[in-house]
Design an enzyme around this catalytic site. Structure first.
Site, PDB file in Angstrom:
ATOM      1  N   ASP A 294      44.654  37.081  43.107  1.00  7.40           N
ATOM      2  CA  ASP A 294      44.809  37.089  41.657  1.00  7.40           C
ATOM      3  C   ASP A 294      45.884  36.232  41.523  1.00  7.40           C
ATOM      4  O   ASP A 294      46.944  35.815  42.159  1.00  7.40           O
ATOM      5  CB  ASP A 294      45.224  38.436  41.342  1.00  7.40           C
ATOM      6  N   GLU A 336      40.880  33.385  42.698  1.00  4.38           N
ATOM      7  CA  GLU A 336      40.770  33.677  41.241  1.00  4.38           C
ATOM      8  C   GLU A 336      41.649  32.326  40.650  1.00  4.38           C
ATOM      9  O   GLU A 336      42.883  32.592  40.280  1.00  4.38           O
ATOM     10  CB  GLU A 336      41.240  35.105  40.690  1.00  4.38           C
TER      11      GLU A 336
END
Length: 636
Positions: A294, A336
């Site tokens: 993330d 991401e």
């Protein structure tokens, strides 16, 4: 004078010795003869030089580097020695086949556990459905303990080793992962490693002055340093707080890139790297197959920069990767990075993130629906699609996040398009502020100082299904046909496959009302799923269409791999590309019939079998595609 290679070799031998020093001579002799130590030692020989080089590039002048490495590798050995035998078998299999993720058999799904199934036990009960759909990869969001109330949808983690009690326990998660593996489905979870919640034990102890957690976060006594950093930072959530910092109750300021309750970790402290590596290895030993890394762009901070996409961020991810290659090589990383296309691709590599979200293709699919013109999509597939060996895009249509228009201004300018003006058009189109729009999206994070805005909404809401647009079903199938066929791993945001609409009640919940992304995070709609086999319903038409395309993909090796060659259709409404010199794909992005001329097709065989329509078509004459029609043509 020793060469750098010799120095690293000596450090490696020293660290191997230190790992075993805690054992008695008898224990040590047994370990050194064991298969576990042989495999671990072999992987250290291969991957420690990379780990050392990456960490040295970040922490080379920090006297804590060597003691941190000693503890890190001891931790890695403990983790590997406790790894169960079935996971060790997967380790070896994936070392021998790094392209497993590129198989045409691979199809992914992603869902919120609570919204889709209630809890982990409910999710386990839905495994037969995942098999029915054809999934081989399931991303479970978000799982871990987080603050009550506002938690960025669970992305403010208070413990990486405790499941949110509303979902179950770590034992339940381990059972679900084992059941997924039994069903041939890989488990994907989020590794939120840029920040923790303000309720995480580390954050609490750092704020309280615990010397063991000193400098785990960026906490400043006043605004002097934050003001200097803020001059070059991009505001991510301007609706939540301006700049990149939030004030604590005692008057101090903490770095919070995203929300005030998400505190950024301070990776300039090498002990933070070691601590997060420990959490990563814990997740690996639960049986997780892929970690969604993330917010990769934000993990390194440097005064005078945007604090995004810095070289140290890449070095740290490669170092995490090297740790994983040593202690749990079955586990892959998924990046991401919702940033400039030039920067997105930099996170993808066998030594960094083996797979990565493809935000450019996602955004351009929606752009192409709005404009009916394939120019930007064709350009991206031509110049930005193909990746290094053993890596893959994760191709998606929608996700839990907003849609940002991430195409490069220079790419748009090459086609005579103003990037700024075009983004304004797209925002207006998809929130139904443009005449003729079929979309019913919701604005997200409008920034009046820059004019920046993103879009929330489910796929069904954005294609016009809410108002029964006659082309809505075909638009969804067209978008997913691209995700399924361009190469890489296709990902379905679960709910899309039955045409789930926006949750119009999101703004009534005080914990969600300031975040329009909750519009496209509705609960499992039992009525829609009950219609999935009824072709008289929109849900049935979408589901059967997607299920058919998935079955075609999984039965045909022409969809293997990740590379493609674009095919110029000489029609601005039709996208075309060739896979593996054997499959020609066409997609019509217009609500009117469109033609690829016989002249354009003259290098093709006279006839081809359409894998979607099940018919043989002639390619020695004009080929007409109906509105939003897709063709997958076998040409070899």
């Amino acid at each position: 004078m020793l060469t750098p290679t010799q120095q690293v070799g000596l450090i490696l031998q020293y660290l191997k010795t230190r790992i075993l020093d805690i054992y008695t001579p008898e224990q040590r002799a047994g370990i050194e003869k064991s298969e576990d130590w042989r495999q671990f030692s072999r992987r250290m020989d291969t991957h420690f030089p990379k780990l050392m080089n990456e960490l040295d590039s970040v922490y080379g002048n920090n006297e804590a580097l060597l003691p941190m490495l000693e503890m890190l590798l001891a931790q890695a050995w403990q983790s590997y020695s406790q790894r169960n035998s079935s996971l060790k078998d997967i380790d070896i299999a994936r070392e021998n086949n790094p392209d497993w993720i590129l198989s045409n058999k691979q199809v992914g799904g992603v869902c919120y556990v609570d919204l889709f199934a209630g809890d982990l036990k409910g999710l386990k009960d839905k495994i037969p459905y995942f098999q029915e759909l054809g999934l081989t990869y399931l991303h479970l969001m978000p799982l871990f303990k987080c603050p009550e109330g506002k938690s960025d949808g669970g992305y403010a983690v208070s413990s990486y080793r405790d499941v949110n009690p509303a979902l179950g326990t770590i034992g339940d998660l381990r059972e679900v992962i084992a059941a997924l593996h039994e069903a041939g489905i890989s488990a994907v979870v989020d590794f939120i490693f840029n920040h923790t919640s303000n309720e995480h034990e580390w954050a609490q102890r750092c704020a309280a002055g615990d010397p063991l957690f000193d400098n785990f976060y960026y906490i400043f006594p006043d605004r002097r340093m934050p003001d200097q950093y803020d001059r070059t930072l991009r505001e991510i959530f301007p609706d939540q707080h301006p700049g990149g910092f939030s004030q604590l109750e005692d008057g101090r300021w903490v770095w919070t890139t995203f929300n005030s309750f998400q505190w950024d970790l301070n990776y300039s402290n090498p002990w933070v790297f070691r601590a997060m590596a420990g959490e990563m290895l814990f997740l690996a030993n639960l049986g997780v197959d892929i970690l969604r890394m993330d917010a990769v762009a934000f993990i390194w901070k440097q005064m005078g920069t945007s604090c995004e996409n810095l070289p140290q961020a890449h070095a740290l991810i490669r170092a995490f990767n090297a740790v994983m290659r040593i202690a749990a090589p079955a586990v892959f990383f998924k990046s991401e990075a919702i940033v400039h296309p030039d920067q997105v691709v930099q996170y993808i590599g066998q030594d960094e993130c083996q797979i990565g979200y493809n935000p450019l293709q996602m955004a351009l699919l929606w752009n192409t629906l709005a404009t009916r013109e394939v120019n930007l999509l064709h350009q991206a597939l031509t110049y930005r699609h193909n990746l290094p060996e053993h890596t893959a895009w994760v191709n998606y249509v929608r996700s839990h996040d907003d849609i940002g228009w991430t195409f490069a201004d220079e790419d748009a300018a090459y086609l005579g398009i103003s990037g700024y003006d075009h983004r304004q058009f797209l925002n207006r189109f998809f929130v139904n502020r443009f005449d003729g729009s079929f979309a019913r999206g919701v604005p997200f994070q409008y920034n009046p100082s820059t004019g920046d805005c993103r879009v929330s909404g489910t796929a069904a809401a954005l294609v016009g299904l809410a108002q029964d647009d006659p082309h809505a079903v075909d638009r969804i199938k067209l978008l997913y046909s691209i995700a399924l066929s361009t190469g890489g791993l296709p990902l379905i945001y679960l709910g899309d496959e039955v045409g789930t609409l926006n949750d119009d009640d999101w703004s009534q919940d005080s914990n969600k009302s300031d975040d329009s992304r909750w519009a496209h995070r509705p609960r499992y709609n039992e009525a829609l799923y009950a219609q999935r086999n009824d072709p008289s319903t929109a849900a049935g038409q979408i589901y059967q269409g997607l299920r058919h395309m998935i079955a075609v993909r999984q039965s045909n090796p022409r969809f293997d791999g990740g590379r493609l060659v674009t095919f110029n259709t000489n029609n601005k409404h039709i996208i075309g590309y060739i896979r593996n010199n054997a499959l020609l794909a066409f997609g019509n992005f217009s609500e009117y019939p469109q033609t690829v001329t016989a002249h354009t097709l003259q290098a093709m065989p006279f006839k081809a079998h359409d894998l979607i329509g099940g018919k043989t078509v002639s390619l020695n004459q004009d080929l007409t595609l109906q509105p939003y029609q897709v063709m997958w043509l076998e040409i070899a």
